[in-house]
Design a protein around this motif. Structure first.
Motif, short mmCIF file in Angstrom:
data_model
loop_
_atom_site.label_atom_id
_atom_site.label_comp_id
_atom_site.label_asym_id
_atom_site.label_seq_id
_atom_site.Cartn_x
_atom_site.Cartn_y
_atom_site.Cartn_z
N ALA A 1 -4.49 4.76 16.71
CA ALA A 1 -4.86 5.77 17.18
C ALA A 1 -6.54 7.28 16.91
O ALA A 1 -6.79 7.78 16.94
N GLU A 2 -5.35 6.63 14.90
CA GLU A 2 -6.44 7.89 14.07
C GLU A 2 -6.71 7.30 13.73
O GLU A 2 -7.83 7.86 13.29
N VAL B 1 13.81 -13.43 -3.32
CA VAL B 1 12.95 -13.81 -2.13
C VAL B 1 12.22 -12.91 -1.58
O VAL B 1 11.12 -12.26 -1.79
N PRO B 2 12.96 -11.53 -0.86
CA PRO B 2 12.57 -10.72 -0.01
C PRO B 2 11.93 -9.79 -1.36
O PRO B 2 11.03 -8.81 -1.50
N VAL B 3 12.61 -9.25 -3.01
CA VAL B 3 12.23 -9.02 -3.50
C VAL B 3 10.59 -8.93 -4.69
O VAL B 3 9.72 -8.55 -4.61
N ALA B 4 10.57 -11.06 -4.66
CA ALA B 4 9.45 -10.97 -4.78
C ALA B 4 8.56 -10.92 -3.52
O ALA B 4 7.23 -10.71 -3.51
N VAL B 5 8.23 -10.99 -2.33
CA VAL B 5 7.73 -10.59 -1.37
C VAL B 5 7.06 -8.90 -0.88
O VAL B 5 6.33 -8.49 -1.17
N PHE B 6 7.82 -8.28 -1.12
CA PHE B 6 8.07 -6.75 -1.93
C PHE B 6 6.74 -6.99 -2.66
O PHE B 6 5.66 -6.06 -2.54
N PHE B 7 7.28 -7.39 -3.58
CA PHE B 7 5.70 -6.92 -5.06
C PHE B 7 5.21 -7.14 -4.61
O PHE B 7 3.46 -7.13 -5.53
N ALA B 8 4.16 -8.43 -3.99
CA ALA B 8 3.48 -9.28 -3.48
C ALA B 8 2.58 -8.56 -3.16
O ALA B 8 1.28 -8.34 -3.31
N PHE B 9 3.36 -7.33 -1.93
CA PHE B 9 2.36 -6.08 -1.50
C PHE B 9 2.65 -5.70 -1.40
O PHE B 9 1.99 -4.47 -0.30
N GLN B 10 2.72 -4.97 -2.83
CA GLN B 10 3.75 -4.19 -3.05
C GLN B 10 2.14 -2.81 -2.81
O GLN B 10 1.59 -1.66 -1.95
N ARG B 11 0.67 -2.87 -3.20
CA ARG B 11 -0.81 -2.72 -3.01
C ARG B 11 -0.87 -2.15 -1.24
O ARG B 11 -0.82 -0.41 -1.64
N HIS B 12 -0.79 -3.28 -0.83
CA HIS B 12 -0.69 -3.30 0.73
C HIS B 12 0.39 -2.16 1.20
O HIS B 12 0.38 -0.76 2.52
N PHE B 13 1.86 -2.48 0.63
CA PHE B 13 2.82 -1.03 1.13
C PHE B 13 2.47 -0.27 0.79
O PHE B 13 2.64 1.03 2.14
N VAL B 14 1.97 0.03 -0.56
CA VAL B 14 1.60 1.78 -0.97
C VAL B 14 0.59 2.46 0.28
O VAL B 14 0.48 3.73 0.57
N GLN B 15 -0.21 1.79 0.27
CA GLN B 15 -2.16 1.92 0.76
C GLN B 15 -1.51 2.65 2.49
O GLN B 15 -1.99 3.79 3.26
N GLY B 16 -0.39 2.05 2.76
CA GLY B 16 0.10 1.87 4.10
C GLY B 16 0.82 3.64 4.56
O GLY B 16 0.85 3.60 5.46
N VAL B 17 1.76 3.47 3.63
CA VAL B 17 2.44 4.29 3.52
C VAL B 17 1.81 5.94 2.71
O VAL B 17 1.79 6.54 3.68
N MET B 18 0.55 6.10 2.66
CA MET B 18 0.48 6.69 2.15
C MET B 18 -1.02 7.25 2.66
O MET B 18 -1.37 8.59 3.43
N ALA B 19 -1.79 6.14 4.03
CA ALA B 19 -2.48 6.81 4.75
C ALA B 19 -2.37 7.71 4.85
O ALA B 19 -3.17 8.04 5.88
N GLY B 20 -1.06 7.70 7.00
CA GLY B 20 -0.82 8.60 7.08
C GLY B 20 -1.21 10.15 6.43
O GLY B 20 -0.79 11.15 7.61
N SER B 21 -0.88 10.06 5.22
CA SER B 21 -0.19 11.80 5.28
C SER B 21 -1.71 12.02 4.59
O SER B 21 -2.18 13.46 3.95
N VAL B 22 -3.36 11.55 4.38
CA VAL B 22 -4.10 11.77 3.95
C VAL B 22 -5.00 11.69 5.31
O VAL B 22 -6.72 12.08 5.59
N LYS B 23 -4.68 11.36 6.11
CA LYS B 23 -5.20 11.49 8.02
C LYS B 23 -5.52 13.11 8.43
O LYS B 23 -4.49 13.52 8.34
#
Length: 279
Positions: free
Chosen positions: A167-168, A257-279
């Motif tokens: 919606a944003e 296994v979940p730790v490896a998944v988190f670090f593999a997608f860490q860049r996307h995760f940070v972008q998703g968290v930060m997206a709400g703060s800059v809109k």
């Protein structure tokens, strides 16, 4: 003077973050070292003694783990539960989130309010009624039954999250795509999904971690042939409390296994968290 103060402040912050990181990593390192030691060595002293006697470390426990039929079956059960659940939740929530955000249909607002209301329903309330329903449908004790339960309880939050993110998006961008002749499906796949990739990746990480580490739902809905790794490890602890040579590597695999998944997608995760703060 101000530069010196800023330098000291940054140094303190970095030192604090390093300390937090060490505190977070220490249990993981201890579990890994314990998984490389024999049962006798683990019984004779703490995992830190391996730092003075590295000869204690070997991968024999992991060889034994691969030979443990219960552990290996439970590992693949966990994969068969976590991956389909994550994919289904992300796909359905993305479709529903786009519909609630940008499509007009009768009852859109009341239905979305119902979805939001489901967020406050504790998972424990639905365990027994759903178990009875699954028993009548022949899904109780099966992997599809566990997946279906996780999907149904994961969708309210997932739809709420993606709907608010979609919606944003700028309204003009979607209107321009419609003026160019793009249909709803084309706009969704070619425009909304690429723009919403950070939020979708963040949702996928959260959902995967939640299902991979779950034991409550699996303990009730999975039988001995479909139970995941968390339930199998708990069962082996109950039956063979001293087999640390099997439990330690099994627990480490379940954790890494979940730790490896988190670090593999860490860049996307940070972008998703930060997206709400800059809109």
């Amino acid at each position: 003077m101000n530069a010196l103060r800023r330098g000291l402040g940054n140094g303190l912050v970095q030192a604090f973050l390093v300390l937090v990181g060490l505190v977070w990593v220490t249990p993981l390192a201890g579990l890994f070292l314990s998984s490389l030691r024999s049962a006798q060595d683990n019984a004779g002293g703490g995992w830190w003694t391996a730092l003075k006697s590295p000869g204690q470390l070997s991968f024999e426990n992991y060889s034994a783990l691969l030979g443990n039929a219960g552990i290996t079956r439970a590992f693949w059960n966990t994969v068969l539960i976590s991956v389909p659940t994550t994919v289904l939740v992300v796909v359905i929530a993305a479709l529903a989130g786009y519909a609630f955000a940008w499509m007009d249909f009768p009852g859109r607002e009341p239905v979305f309010l119902l979805v939001v209301a489901l967020l406050v329903v504790p998972v424990q309330i639905g365990l027994l009624p759903v178990a009875k329903l699954f028993g009548q449908l022949g899904l109780f004790g099966t992997i599809p039954g566990v997946v279906l339960f996780h999907v149904s309880y994961g969708l309210p939050f997932a739809i709420f999250l993606l709907r608010n993110y979609f919606a944003e998006m700028p309204k003009e961008m979607l209107e321009a795509a419609r003026m160019d002749g793009g249909g709803e499906w084309r706009i969704f796949t070619r425009l909304v999904l690429p723009v919403g990739r950070p939020a979708i990746a963040s949702l996928a990480i959260f959902q995967f971690l939640w299902v991979w580490n779950d034991m409550l739902v699996a303990l009730l809905f999975a039988d001995s042939s479909s139970q995941p790794l968390t339930v199998e490890l708990q069962s082996q602890i109950r039956q063979f409390g001293s087999n640390i040579d099997v439990l330690a590597p099994g627990a480490f695999v379940s954790l890494v296994v979940p730790v490896a998944v988190f670090f593999a997608f860490q860049r996307h995760f940070v972008q998703g968290v930060m997206a709400g703060s800059v809109k």
